[in-house]
Enzyme design. Structure first.
Site, PDB file in Angstrom:
ATOM      1  N   LYS A 236      47.059  19.781  33.788  1.00 40.80           N
ATOM      2  CA  LYS A 236      47.435  20.554  34.977  1.00 40.80           C
ATOM      3  C   LYS A 236      46.253  20.597  35.939  1.00 40.80           C
ATOM      4  O   LYS A 236      45.112  20.384  35.525  1.00 40.80           O
ATOM      5  CB  LYS A 236      47.843  21.979  34.577  1.00 40.80           C
ATOM      6  CG  LYS A 236      46.706  22.792  33.933  1.00 40.80           C
ATOM      7  CD  LYS A 236      47.172  24.175  33.542  1.00 40.80           C
ATOM      8  CE  LYS A 236      46.103  24.961  32.801  1.00 40.80           C
ATOM      9  NZ  LYS A 236      44.918  25.326  33.617  1.00 40.80           N
TER      10      LYS A 236
ATOM     11  N   ASP B  94      43.705  25.570  27.453  1.00 45.37           N
ATOM     12  CA  ASP B  94      42.418  25.216  28.074  1.00 45.37           C
ATOM     13  C   ASP B  94      41.174  25.440  27.196  1.00 45.37           C
ATOM     14  O   ASP B  94      40.166  25.975  27.671  1.00 45.37           O
ATOM     15  CB  ASP B  94      42.242  25.997  29.392  1.00 45.37           C
ATOM     16  CG  ASP B  94      43.291  25.666  30.439  1.00 45.37           C
ATOM     17  OD1 ASP B  94      44.282  24.987  30.105  1.00 45.37           O
ATOM     18  OD2 ASP B  94      43.132  26.099  31.596  1.00 45.37           O
TER      19      ASP B  94
ATOM     20  N   CYS C  91      44.207  31.908  32.773  1.00 51.55           N
ATOM     21  CA  CYS C  91      45.200  30.912  32.365  1.00 51.55           C
ATOM     22  C   CYS C  91      46.067  31.374  31.198  1.00 51.55           C
ATOM     23  O   CYS C  91      47.246  31.028  31.133  1.00 51.55           O
ATOM     24  CB  CYS C  91      44.515  29.579  32.085  1.00 51.55           C
ATOM     25  SG  CYS C  91      43.827  28.876  33.608  1.00 51.55           S
TER      26      CYS C  91
END
Ligand SMILES: [Zn+2]
Length: 195
Positions: A103, A9, A145
């Site tokens: 995602k 990310d 994450c």
């Protein structure tokens, strides 16, 4: 043993100036690019995830709509698919990425294991096809994450190293706690300058 780098990310909304900007995020982007330039043969595969949410709904309660975000389970709107905020940070060399995983389409998704590559494969299949057992993990955010991805990678039976100079967290305390938890779960905490 084949080794992959997971880049979690590294997106505009998670770096300074973004909707959910994390201090140190831009430096993580630049640091990953430098690592891959200086060690072009260290990794057999480079896999990057992006949070990739709907813009027309709250993504299963992930976006705070009628109340202020609590920054634990509800968040300001971020990483809406196709927007600049969802794009990779410009300092991250996207040409070095072999597999792109998306995602969070309509749901909260912290781990890269919750996403899919363009082929439809999840990360386990992607790694197995490349014969990868060993993972280095870098990216954002350490306490969310990165943490969830590393825990899933351990559960998936991989050898996991978290590159502590190439992660950035939402908060100092929860990031330190996440790193302790990952070490106790079996991950190695290492600087990226160690081979
Ligand atoms: Zn999200």
């Amino acid at each position: 043993m084949a080794r992959a780098l997971l880049i979690i990310d590294v997106q505009n909304d998670f770096t300074e100036g973004g909707a959910l900007g994390v201090t140190g995020g831009s430096a993580v982007a630049a640091g990953i690019t430098r690592l891959l330039a200086e060690h072009p043969h260290r990794y057999d595969l480079v896999v990057a995830s992006r949070d990739w949410h709907h813009g027309h709904d709250d993504n299963g309660g992930h976006f705070a709509v009628d109340a202020a975000p609590d920054f634990v389970t509800t968040w300001p709107a971020h990483c809406v698919a196709g927007t600049d905020g969802a794009d990779y940070h410009p300092a991250l060399n996207r040409d070095a990425i072999d597999v792109h995983i998306l995602k969070g389409q309509g749901v909260p998704a912290y781990s890269i294991y919750e996403g899919n590559a363009q082929t439809g494969d999840g990360l386990t299949a992607v790694l197995d096809q490349a014969g990868v057992r060993s993972l280095d993990i870098a990216g954002i955010a350490t306490d969310y994450c990165v943490r969830a991805s590393a825990l899933d990678a351990l559960r998936d039976g991989r050898t996991v190293r978290v590159l502590t100079d190439l992660v950035a967290g939402v908060a100092e305390e929860s990031s330190a706690k996440a790193l302790r938890e990952l070490r106790e779960a079996g991950a190695v905490l290492s600087s990226s300058d160690r081979e």
